[in-house]
Design an enzyme around this catalytic site. Structure first.
Site, PDB file in Angstrom:
ATOM      1  N   GLY A 169       0.818  -1.121   0.076  1.00  0.00           N
ATOM      2  CA  GLY A 169      -0.204  -0.056   0.002  1.00  0.00           C
ATOM      3  C   GLY A 169       0.793   1.355  -0.055  1.00  0.00           C
ATOM      4  CG  ASP A 193       0.664  -8.668   6.140  1.00  0.00           C
ATOM      5  OD1 ASP A 193       0.223  -9.543   7.293  1.00  0.00           O
ATOM      6  OD2 ASP A 193       0.822  -7.438   6.209  1.00  0.00           O
ATOM      7  NE  ARG A 216       5.225  -8.574   1.133  1.00  0.00           N
ATOM      8  CZ  ARG A 216       5.483  -7.696   2.227  1.00  0.00           C
ATOM      9  NH1 ARG A 216       5.098  -7.572   3.406  1.00  0.00           N
ATOM     10  NH2 ARG A 216       6.385  -6.746   1.770  1.00  0.00           N
ATOM     11  CG  ASP A 262      -0.851   8.671   4.098  1.00  0.00           C
ATOM     12  OD1 ASP A 262      -0.020   7.628   4.304  1.00  0.00           O
ATOM     13  OD2 ASP A 262      -0.548   9.823   4.868  1.00  0.00           O
ATOM     14  N   GLY A 263      -0.317   6.142   1.534  1.00  0.00           N
ATOM     15  CA  GLY A 263       0.814   5.606   0.934  1.00  0.00           C
ATOM     16  C   GLY A 263       2.335   6.443   1.498  1.00  0.00           C
TER      17      GLY A 263
HETATM   18  P1  AMP Z   1       2.102  -3.377   7.863  1.00  0.00           P
HETATM   19  O1  AMP Z   1       1.203  -3.168   9.163  1.00  0.00           O
HETATM   20  O2  AMP Z   1       3.185  -2.356   7.900  1.00  0.00           O
HETATM   21  O3  AMP Z   1       2.434  -4.600   7.442  1.00  0.00           O
HETATM   22  O4  AMP Z   1       1.098  -3.017   6.569  1.00  0.00           O
HETATM   23  C1  AMP Z   1      -0.279  -3.672   6.538  1.00  0.00           C
HETATM   24  C2  AMP Z   1      -0.649  -3.239   5.249  1.00  0.00           C
HETATM   25  O5  AMP Z   1      -1.266  -1.889   5.273  1.00  0.00           O
HETATM   26  C3  AMP Z   1       0.153  -3.461   4.037  1.00  0.00           C
HETATM   27  O6  AMP Z   1      -0.637  -3.782   3.067  1.00  0.00           O
HETATM   28  C4  AMP Z   1       0.632  -1.944   4.037  1.00  0.00           C
HETATM   29  O7  AMP Z   1       1.090  -1.653   2.569  1.00  0.00           O
HETATM   30  C5  AMP Z   1      -0.517  -1.155   4.069  1.00  0.00           C
HETATM   31  N1  AMP Z   1      -0.260   0.186   4.768  1.00  0.00           N
HETATM   32  C6  AMP Z   1       0.313   0.416   5.876  1.00  0.00           C
HETATM   33  N2  AMP Z   1       0.550   1.855   5.905  1.00  0.00           N
HETATM   34  C7  AMP Z   1      -0.033   2.301   4.737  1.00  0.00           C
HETATM   35  C8  AMP Z   1      -0.445   3.608   4.360  1.00  0.00           C
HETATM   36  N3  AMP Z   1       0.221   4.786   4.982  1.00  0.00           N
HETATM   37  N4  AMP Z   1      -0.658   3.772   3.200  1.00  0.00           N
HETATM   38  C9  AMP Z   1      -1.099   2.928   2.285  1.00  0.00           C
HETATM   39  N5  AMP Z   1      -1.169   1.501   2.901  1.00  0.00           N
HETATM   40  C10 AMP Z   1      -0.348   1.245   4.181  1.00  0.00           C
HETATM   41 MG    MG Z   2       3.932  -5.304   6.205  1.00  0.00          MG
END
Ligand code: AMP
Ligand code: MG
Length: 460
Positions: A82, A237, A172, A114-115
């Site tokens: 994301g 993931d 993953r 927000d990416g």
């Molecule tokens: P994580 O907990 O960091 O492993 O993230 C879980 C999911 O949320 C993954 O698909 C990330 O890419 C997405 N994600 C986390 N933070 C953001 C963000 N600020 N904008 C878009 N996607 C996010």
């Molecule tokens: Mg992750």
């Protein structure tokens, strides 16, 4: 620097083509010269900010966001990158390495996000992943850290940042799960073949591949346990097929030994507490094994039998690895099964008296443990080992220093105010974690009551 795009070449089922979203005013804060020279990556310093922010794309890259699923705290979701963009794979003498920009803008998988990434979590990932590498623990690494010159909204307004992450790949457990839930068995097989080719070339068949993946996780989690590392979000993931530690969100190192220790603010029920990590590892690998079923045997029952054996194998191997790692910490090579009792007795004393995990092993090594608490244990230990020889082994097996939460918190606070000197000092201090260095003695100390950091945030 030469790039390949082998993952992008797998096709549209695996990923979405996605360019990073340019940022206003990129500023290079940290660049990992040592890693860059290992990888043969060269940027002019002025160019680095442009490339590591995603404002410019290195020649030969076809940037993508990867598709994957993930069990988040046990619940299956379709996710995908994301906010991470895989620029491509760098060709090196040690093989291909993914170069990813984390926080590089929205993708088709961003859902509501927000990416972007915030300065604090990027600093934590940089500091901790580099320390993990110095401990000799398989991990993704940080090549660079950029401030974007933009603000992002979280609970408060924060500075935006981009981390350049290097990994042997970003495949993953959840990548396999993704194709399994979509019943895309052709793609699943394609992925397994890709993984054999890239990571496990000696695997003769898919059962062996699964076994090797499980074996790497058993070794990895035992190593985490041996240094008191708590990953914090062991979702499927966030578990890499390569066996590298990936996704440093709310991770932390334990100060005093507590098997139920949790730091992550979002882990309200303690699913990912310290002592649960091997069980969660097995649970995640069982999800992987389920995804592998169509690859293991045409006969469903036989496939399930294979999968169960492999998961049981993981549990055995983890026990052996745990014994191996912790025995070394007590100065014992080639441990016997009974040594597990000695180790557990030591840990039980630490727990009962709230003693620091890291420093207690160092105190044992330096003959500094109080005999009124450790008397019986010491008597047994001295009977079991040749003390002088044990001390030599212990010196190599017990870090003098770990990235303690309160130090990272101080580094982040200073960084948020534009001062990156503490971050720089920490990275240097963790450079040789097994050597005593008087310059960093203050960093060896556990937090005072007022310095304790009980919660960590992933900052998503
Ligand atoms: P994580 O907990 O960091 O492993 O993230 C879980 C999911 O949320 C993954 O698909 C990330 O890419 C997405 N994600 C986390 N933070 C953001 C963000 N600020 N904008 C878009 N996607 C996010
Ligand atoms: Mg992750």
């Amino acid at each position: 620097m030469k790039f390949q795009n082998t993952y992008a070449d797998l096709g549209h089922k695996f990923c979405a083509h996605q360019l990073p979203t340019p940022v206003a005013n990129p500023r290079l804060i940290k660049f990992n010269d040592e890693l860059a020279s290992d990888l043969g990556v060269e940027f002019l310093k002025e160019e680095a900010a442009q490339f590591l922010s995603g404002n410019q794309i290195p020649e030969g890259c076809e940037p993508i966001a990867q598709a994957y699923a993930g069990h988040q705290f046990g619940h299956l979701n379709i996710l995908g990158d994301g906010r991470a963009i895989l620029l491509g794979e760098i060709e090196t003498q040690k093989g291909l390495f993914d170069m990813v920009l984390k926080g590089a803008g929205r993708t088709p998988y961003s859902r509501g996000g927000d990416g972007r990434a915030a300065i604090g979590p990027v600093m934590r990932e940089y500091i901790v992943s580099e320390a993990m590498h110095k401990f000799g623990i398989p991990t993704t690494r940080a090549l660079g850290f950029i401030l974007t010159g933009e603000h992002i909204m979280r609970e408060e307004i924060l500075q935006g940042a981009v981390l350049t992450r290097i990994a042997t790949s970003h495949i993953r457990v959840g990548t396999f799960v993704y194709f399994s839930v979509h019943r895309e068995f052709g793609a699943l097989k394609q992925l397994a073949d890709y993984v054999i080719n890239r990571h496990y070339p000696s695997a003769q068949n898919y059962a062996q591949l699964l076994e090797m993946i499980c074996s790497n996780q058993a070794k990895l989690i035992a190593k985490w346990m041996s240094i008191g590392f708590i990953h914090g979000v062991m979702n499927t993931d966030n578990m890499a097929i390569s066996g590298e530690t990936i996704d440093y969100g709310p991770c932390a190192f334990m100060d005093e030994y507590n098997p139920a220790q949790v730091y992550s603010f979002i882990d309200k029920r303690g699913r990912y507490q310290y002592q649960n990590q091997p069980t969660i590892g097995a649970w995640n690998l069982a999800r992987l094994a389920e995804a592998f079923l169509p690859l293991l045997d045409e006969n469903q029952e036989k496939a399930v039998e294979f999968a169960n054996e492999i998961i049981a194998g993981f549990q055995n191997q983890y026990q052996n690895q745990w014994l191996f790692e912790f025995a070394l910490k007590l100065g014992i090579e080639n441990p016997k099964l009974e040594d597990g009792d000695l180790i557990n007795r030591f840990l039980a004393i630490l727990h009962e008296h709230n003693l620091d995990f890291t420093n207690s092993f160092i105190d044992l090594c330096n003959n500094n443990l109080p005999s009124e608490i450790f008397g019986d244990f010491l008597y047994e230990w001295e009977n079991r080992v040749d003390v002088n020889k044990a001390r030599e082994i212990m010196k190599k097996s017990n870090p003098q220093i770990i990235p303690r939460n309160h130090h990272i918190a101080k580094a982040i606070e200073a960084g948020e105010n534009g001062d990156f000197s503490i971050m720089g000092r920490l990275i240097k201090a963790y450079y040789k974690p097994y050597e005593f260095n008087a310059d960093y003695k203050d960093l060896y100390l556990p937090p005072r009551e007022t310095e304790r950091v009980e919660n960590t945030f992933c900052g998503t």
